[in-house]
Scaffold this motif. Structure first.
Motif, PDB file in Angstrom:
ATOM      1  N   LEU A 104     -10.018  -1.964   7.606  1.00  0.00           N
ATOM      2  CA  LEU A 104     -10.597  -0.636   7.394  1.00  0.00           C
ATOM      3  C   LEU A 104      -9.633   0.266   6.637  1.00  0.00           C
ATOM      4  O   LEU A 104     -10.041   1.014   5.737  1.00  0.00           O
ATOM      5  N   LEU A 105      -8.374   0.191   6.983  1.00  0.00           N
ATOM      6  CA  LEU A 105      -7.354   0.977   6.295  1.00  0.00           C
ATOM      7  C   LEU A 105      -7.280   0.569   4.823  1.00  0.00           C
ATOM      8  O   LEU A 105      -7.192   1.426   3.938  1.00  0.00           O
ATOM      9  N   LYS A 106      -7.340  -0.727   4.555  1.00  0.00           N
ATOM     10  CA  LYS A 106      -7.327  -1.211   3.168  1.00  0.00           C
ATOM     11  C   LYS A 106      -8.495  -0.653   2.388  1.00  0.00           C
ATOM     12  O   LYS A 106      -8.342  -0.220   1.249  1.00  0.00           O
ATOM     13  N   LYS A 107      -9.675  -0.659   2.986  1.00  0.00           N
ATOM     14  CA  LYS A 107     -10.854  -0.127   2.310  1.00  0.00           C
ATOM     15  C   LYS A 107     -10.660   1.340   1.957  1.00  0.00           C
ATOM     16  O   LYS A 107     -11.016   1.773   0.860  1.00  0.00           O
ATOM     17  N   GLN A 108     -10.111   2.109   2.883  1.00  0.00           N
ATOM     18  CA  GLN A 108      -9.869   3.527   2.619  1.00  0.00           C
ATOM     19  C   GLN A 108      -8.897   3.708   1.462  1.00  0.00           C
ATOM     20  O   GLN A 108      -9.129   4.517   0.566  1.00  0.00           O
ATOM     21  N   ILE A 109      -7.817   2.964   1.498  1.00  0.00           N
ATOM     22  CA  ILE A 109      -6.809   3.081   0.449  1.00  0.00           C
ATOM     23  C   ILE A 109      -7.388   2.670  -0.898  1.00  0.00           C
ATOM     24  O   ILE A 109      -7.217   3.375  -1.901  1.00  0.00           O
ATOM     25  N   PHE A 110      -8.091   1.562  -0.938  1.00  0.00           N
ATOM     26  CA  PHE A 110      -8.673   1.100  -2.199  1.00  0.00           C
ATOM     27  C   PHE A 110      -9.664   2.107  -2.760  1.00  0.00           C
ATOM     28  O   PHE A 110      -9.675   2.355  -3.963  1.00  0.00           O
ATOM     29  N   SER A 111     -10.491   2.662  -1.910  1.00  0.00           N
ATOM     30  CA  SER A 111     -11.478   3.612  -2.426  1.00  0.00           C
ATOM     31  C   SER A 111     -10.813   4.871  -2.975  1.00  0.00           C
ATOM     32  O   SER A 111     -11.216   5.384  -4.019  1.00  0.00           O
ATOM     33  N   ILE A 112      -9.779   5.345  -2.319  1.00  0.00           N
ATOM     34  CA  ILE A 112      -9.080   6.540  -2.798  1.00  0.00           C
ATOM     35  C   ILE A 112      -8.359   6.257  -4.119  1.00  0.00           C
ATOM     36  O   ILE A 112      -8.473   7.014  -5.084  1.00  0.00           O
ATOM     37  N   VAL A 113      -7.627   5.167  -4.169  1.00  0.00           N
ATOM     38  CA  VAL A 113      -6.868   4.838  -5.377  1.00  0.00           C
ATOM     39  C   VAL A 113      -7.812   4.510  -6.532  1.00  0.00           C
ATOM     40  O   VAL A 113      -7.578   4.926  -7.670  1.00  0.00           O
ATOM     41  N   GLU A 114      -8.894   3.811  -6.233  1.00  0.00           N
ATOM     42  CA  GLU A 114      -9.863   3.481  -7.277  1.00  0.00           C
ATOM     43  C   GLU A 114     -10.480   4.743  -7.864  1.00  0.00           C
ATOM     44  O   GLU A 114     -10.601   4.873  -9.091  1.00  0.00           O
TER      45      GLU A 114
ATOM     46  N   PHE B  91       0.822  -1.212   0.000  1.00  0.00           N
ATOM     47  CA  PHE B  91       0.000   0.000   0.000  1.00  0.00           C
ATOM     48  C   PHE B  91       0.853   1.259   0.000  1.00  0.00           C
ATOM     49  O   PHE B  91       0.509   2.250  -0.630  1.00  0.00           O
ATOM     50  N   ASN B  92       1.945   1.190   0.708  1.00  0.00           N
ATOM     51  CA  ASN B  92       2.863   2.322   0.723  1.00  0.00           C
ATOM     52  C   ASN B  92       3.393   2.587  -0.693  1.00  0.00           C
ATOM     53  O   ASN B  92       3.431   3.733  -1.150  1.00  0.00           O
ATOM     54  N   ASP B  93       3.770   1.520  -1.393  1.00  0.00           N
ATOM     55  CA  ASP B  93       4.232   1.655  -2.772  1.00  0.00           C
ATOM     56  C   ASP B  93       3.114   2.138  -3.693  1.00  0.00           C
ATOM     57  O   ASP B  93       3.335   2.976  -4.567  1.00  0.00           O
ATOM     58  N   LEU B  94       1.928   1.610  -3.487  1.00  0.00           N
ATOM     59  CA  LEU B  94       0.776   1.999  -4.296  1.00  0.00           C
ATOM     60  C   LEU B  94       0.473   3.483  -4.143  1.00  0.00           C
ATOM     61  O   LEU B  94       0.262   4.196  -5.130  1.00  0.00           O
ATOM     62  N   LEU B  95       0.472   3.946  -2.909  1.00  0.00           N
ATOM     63  CA  LEU B  95       0.199   5.365  -2.673  1.00  0.00           C
ATOM     64  C   LEU B  95       1.309   6.252  -3.222  1.00  0.00           C
ATOM     65  O   LEU B  95       1.038   7.337  -3.734  1.00  0.00           O
ATOM     66  N   SER B  96       2.538   5.790  -3.138  1.00  0.00           N
ATOM     67  CA  SER B  96       3.626   6.606  -3.671  1.00  0.00           C
ATOM     68  C   SER B  96       3.556   6.678  -5.199  1.00  0.00           C
ATOM     69  O   SER B  96       3.934   7.683  -5.792  1.00  0.00           O
ATOM     70  N   THR B  97       3.021   5.631  -5.844  1.00  0.00           N
ATOM     71  CA  THR B  97       2.846   5.637  -7.294  1.00  0.00           C
ATOM     72  C   THR B  97       1.837   6.700  -7.718  1.00  0.00           C
ATOM     73  O   THR B  97       2.039   7.408  -8.696  1.00  0.00           O
ATOM     74  N   TYR B  98       0.762   6.827  -6.955  1.00  0.00           N
ATOM     75  CA  TYR B  98      -0.299   7.777  -7.283  1.00  0.00           C
ATOM     76  C   TYR B  98      -0.222   9.063  -6.458  1.00  0.00           C
ATOM     77  O   TYR B  98      -1.147   9.864  -6.471  1.00  0.00           O
ATOM     78  N   TYR B  99       0.864   9.258  -5.745  1.00  0.00           N
ATOM     79  CA  TYR B  99       0.980  10.368  -4.797  1.00  0.00           C
ATOM     80  C   TYR B  99       0.742  11.725  -5.449  1.00  0.00           C
ATOM     81  O   TYR B  99      -0.077  12.518  -4.977  1.00  0.00           O
ATOM     82  N   ILE B 100       1.414  11.993  -6.545  1.00  0.00           N
ATOM     83  CA  ILE B 100       1.280  13.299  -7.212  1.00  0.00           C
ATOM     84  C   ILE B 100      -0.153  13.506  -7.693  1.00  0.00           C
ATOM     85  O   ILE B 100      -0.736  14.574  -7.489  1.00  0.00           O
ATOM     86  N   ASP B 101      -0.715  12.471  -8.303  1.00  0.00           N
ATOM     87  CA  ASP B 101      -2.099  12.575  -8.788  1.00  0.00           C
ATOM     88  C   ASP B 101      -3.076  12.804  -7.638  1.00  0.00           C
ATOM     89  O   ASP B 101      -4.030  13.576  -7.766  1.00  0.00           O
ATOM     90  N   LEU B 102      -2.853  12.139  -6.526  1.00  0.00           N
ATOM     91  CA  LEU B 102      -3.745  12.273  -5.379  1.00  0.00           C
ATOM     92  C   LEU B 102      -3.644  13.668  -4.766  1.00  0.00           C
ATOM     93  O   LEU B 102      -4.653  14.252  -4.364  1.00  0.00           O
ATOM     94  N   ILE B 103      -2.442  14.194  -4.707  1.00  0.00           N
ATOM     95  CA  ILE B 103      -2.270  15.548  -4.167  1.00  0.00           C
ATOM     96  C   ILE B 103      -2.891  16.575  -5.103  1.00  0.00           C
ATOM     97  O   ILE B 103      -3.548  17.517  -4.659  1.00  0.00           O
ATOM     98  N   ASP B 104      -2.717  16.373  -6.414  1.00  0.00           N
ATOM     99  CA  ASP B 104      -3.338  17.275  -7.400  1.00  0.00           C
ATOM    100  C   ASP B 104      -4.854  17.252  -7.309  1.00  0.00           C
ATOM    101  O   ASP B 104      -5.521  18.238  -7.628  1.00  0.00           O
ATOM    102  N   SER B 105      -5.403  16.138  -6.866  1.00  0.00           N
ATOM    103  CA  SER B 105      -6.861  16.010  -6.731  1.00  0.00           C
ATOM    104  C   SER B 105      -7.383  16.645  -5.451  1.00  0.00           C
ATOM    105  O   SER B 105      -8.580  16.611  -5.181  1.00  0.00           O
ATOM    106  N   GLY B 106      -6.486  17.181  -4.635  1.00  0.00           N
ATOM    107  CA  GLY B 106      -6.907  17.822  -3.397  1.00  0.00           C
ATOM    108  C   GLY B 106      -7.053  16.863  -2.228  1.00  0.00           C
ATOM    109  O   GLY B 106      -7.756  17.159  -1.265  1.00  0.00           O
TER     110      GLY B 106
END
Length: 145
Positions: free
Chosen positions: A123-133, A40-55
């Motif tokens: 619960l943490l997995k659900k949060q991460i999946f919903s954000i990345v999805e 999950f840490n790697d997954l979030l770092s992959t989409y980090y810039i996009d997620l920050i740009d999304s607010g």
């Protein structure tokens, strides 16, 4: 008439094998959760810039903090489980596992803690999946346009 100390789960005394199996299962589950946290840490770092740009920077910071806390919990749980196993070995050697209410209470308390840890990680997995999805869908929509 003798009164029995309730040393069981679901109305019965757990056997030595069941106590050992619990510990093995916990070690496996907690190790798997730790592997997932790395993913999950790697997954979030992959989409980090996009997620920050999304607010979503505040939400991502909270999730990264939770991941860090879960990783720290991993070490303490593994140490507790290993301690529990060593203590079980000593009690087996002395033949006093099922007659030791302190050990059984400690085992049961650890069981509740591990269950809570597993639920929190889900619960943490659900949060991460919903954000990345959601982010992946936005990215896919942009590509289609």
């Amino acid at each position: 008439m003798e009164t029995k100390i309730k040393k069981d789960w679901l109305g019965r005394v757990k056997s030595i094998e069941e106590l050992h199996d619990d510990s093995k299962l916990w070690m496996s589950e907690v190790s798997f959760i730790n592997d997932e946290l790395h993913f999950f840490n790697d997954l979030l770092s992959t989409y980090y810039i996009d997620l920050i740009d999304s607010g979503l920077s505040e939400e991502i910071k909270k999730i990264i903090k939770k991941i860090t806390q879960e990783k720290e919990s991993y070490n303490s749980f593994m140490n507790l489980i290993q301690y529990q196993e060593k203590l079980l070995s000593k009690l087996i050697y002395t033949g006093s596992v099922t007659s030791n209410p302190n050990y059984l209470k400690m085992h049961q308390d650890l069981e509740y803690k591990v269950d809570a840890y597993i639920k929190n990680s889900k619960l943490l997995k659900k949060q991460i999946f919903s954000i990345v999805e959601a982010q992946m869908r936005k990215k896919e929509q942009k590509k289609l346009l």
